[in-house]
Scaffold this motif. Sequence first.
Motif, PDB file in Angstrom:
ATOM      1  N   GLU A 197       0.820  -1.193   0.000  1.00 47.77           N
ATOM      2  CA  GLU A 197       0.000   0.000   0.000  1.00 47.77           C
ATOM      3  C   GLU A 197       0.868   1.263   0.000  1.00 47.77           C
ATOM      4  N   GLY A 198       0.396   2.270  -0.736  1.00 54.26           N
ATOM      5  CA  GLY A 198       1.107   3.545  -0.781  1.00 54.26           C
ATOM      6  C   GLY A 198       2.100   3.659  -1.914  1.00 54.26           C
ATOM      7  N   GLY A 199       2.240   2.610  -2.716  1.00 57.64           N
ATOM      8  CA  GLY A 199       3.222   2.629  -3.793  1.00 57.64           C
ATOM      9  C   GLY A 199       2.799   3.418  -5.019  1.00 57.64           C
ATOM     10  N   LEU A 222       3.884   4.227   4.893  1.00 57.16           N
ATOM     11  CA  LEU A 222       3.015   4.737   5.956  1.00 57.16           C
ATOM     12  C   LEU A 222       2.741   6.233   5.784  1.00 57.16           C
ATOM     13  N   ARG A 223       3.745   6.984   5.340  1.00 52.96           N
ATOM     14  CA  ARG A 223       3.543   8.422   5.119  1.00 52.96           C
ATOM     15  C   ARG A 223       2.472   8.635   4.055  1.00 52.96           C
ATOM     16  N   ARG A 224       2.560   7.887   2.964  1.00 54.19           N
ATOM     17  CA  ARG A 224       1.586   8.035   1.879  1.00 54.19           C
ATOM     18  C   ARG A 224       0.201   7.560   2.292  1.00 54.19           C
ATOM     19  N   ILE A 225       0.151   6.471   3.050  1.00 54.04           N
ATOM     20  CA  ILE A 225      -1.148   5.983   3.546  1.00 54.04           C
ATOM     21  C   ILE A 225      -1.798   7.054   4.414  1.00 54.04           C
ATOM     22  N   THR A 249      -7.218  10.331   2.105  1.00 51.77           N
ATOM     23  CA  THR A 249      -8.359  10.871   2.846  1.00 51.77           C
ATOM     24  C   THR A 249      -9.701  10.294   2.393  1.00 51.77           C
ATOM     25  N   GLY A 250      -9.707   9.529   1.318  1.00 48.91           N
ATOM     26  CA  GLY A 250     -10.965   8.985   0.791  1.00 48.91           C
ATOM     27  C   GLY A 250     -11.567   7.928   1.695  1.00 48.91           C
ATOM     28  N   GLU A 258     -10.726   2.235   6.910  1.00 50.90           N
ATOM     29  CA  GLU A 258     -10.557   1.428   8.126  1.00 50.90           C
ATOM     30  C   GLU A 258      -9.266   0.611   8.060  1.00 50.90           C
ATOM     31  N   TYR A 259      -8.999   0.029   6.892  1.00 48.48           N
ATOM     32  CA  TYR A 259      -7.781  -0.767   6.718  1.00 48.48           C
ATOM     33  C   TYR A 259      -6.541   0.108   6.838  1.00 48.48           C
ATOM     34  N   TYR A 260      -6.564   1.302   6.237  1.00 49.78           N
ATOM     35  CA  TYR A 260      -5.420   2.209   6.322  1.00 49.78           C
ATOM     36  C   TYR A 260      -5.177   2.657   7.761  1.00 49.78           C
ATOM     37  N   GLN A 261      -6.251   2.942   8.489  1.00 57.61           N
ATOM     38  CA  GLN A 261      -6.104   3.326   9.900  1.00 57.61           C
ATOM     39  C   GLN A 261      -5.466   2.187  10.692  1.00 57.61           C
ATOM     40  N   HIS A 262      -5.876   0.966  10.363  1.00 58.51           N
ATOM     41  CA  HIS A 262      -5.298  -0.205  11.035  1.00 58.51           C
ATOM     42  C   HIS A 262      -3.797  -0.276  10.765  1.00 58.51           C
ATOM     43  N   LEU A 263      -3.378  -0.079   9.504  1.00 61.80           N
ATOM     44  CA  LEU A 263      -1.949  -0.138   9.160  1.00 61.80           C
ATOM     45  C   LEU A 263      -1.163   0.964   9.859  1.00 61.80           C
ATOM     46  N   LEU A 264      -1.745   2.155   9.944  1.00 58.39           N
ATOM     47  CA  LEU A 264      -1.052   3.262  10.625  1.00 58.39           C
ATOM     48  C   LEU A 264      -0.853   2.951  12.106  1.00 58.39           C
ATOM     49  N   SER A 265      -1.786   2.204  12.689  1.00 62.23           N
ATOM     50  CA  SER A 265      -1.667   1.816  14.105  1.00 62.23           C
ATOM     51  C   SER A 265      -0.783   0.595  14.300  1.00 62.23           C
ATOM     52  N   HIS A 266      -0.548  -0.176  13.206  1.00 60.44           N
ATOM     53  CA  HIS A 266       0.258  -1.396  13.279  1.00 60.44           C
ATOM     54  C   HIS A 266       1.290  -1.408  12.151  1.00 60.44           C
TER      55      HIS A 266
END
Length: 196
Positions: free
Chosen positions: A13-15, A128-131, A135-136, A141-149
């Motif tokens: 993600e974020g690539g 993680l920076r790009r994730i 804002t869409g 929910e999945y992106y928030q999970h990755l930012l927390s983990h």
Amino acid sequence: MKNGKLIVVEGIEGGGKTSSIKKAMEMSREGEIVYSGGFPVDSSWDRFVHSHPDSTLYYLYFALRRQGIRSELSKGKLVVQDKYIQSVDSFLPDCRWTRNRIARKMFNPFFVTPDLYIHFTLTSEESLRRIGLKTGEEHREYYQHLLSHPEEIIERQREYQRVFNSLSCPKVEIDVTALSIEESAGRLLEEIANVS
């Protein structure tokens, strides 16, 4: 027998995979590239798969899409697939489950082998920076999970590398960490030109 070429673009993600493919389409001759999205939500079947996120269903989804891909290839088209079975092969923790490995082997004859597999890589920090900039509503929910983990991004990178190393088709890695979308699209077109 296929006359066209199937190019698969994968990575964590974020690539910028989707943005780079779409920019590459703008930069190329009109109609030269046919875009094939990974997991669209266009039908009741798609919505069912998304609401039951099971790897077996995703494998079945791609097996059923084989005819559409082959149809474009038979017309001599250059099909660029934005995410393919390798997304499922590297998705944690599902990729480590025995039943999913069995399903993968069972469906394997129904998948189209890529003429080129392009793996977008980037550092976990940049991912993680790009994730964090997304804002869409889609995948929020999945992106928030990755930012927390953040450790899950690192693990997913390892799984993608394992998948990349196991592939027998032509393959290339592009490090997009410091590249703009335009630069990533340019590199994508360079690699595509080598196989077309």
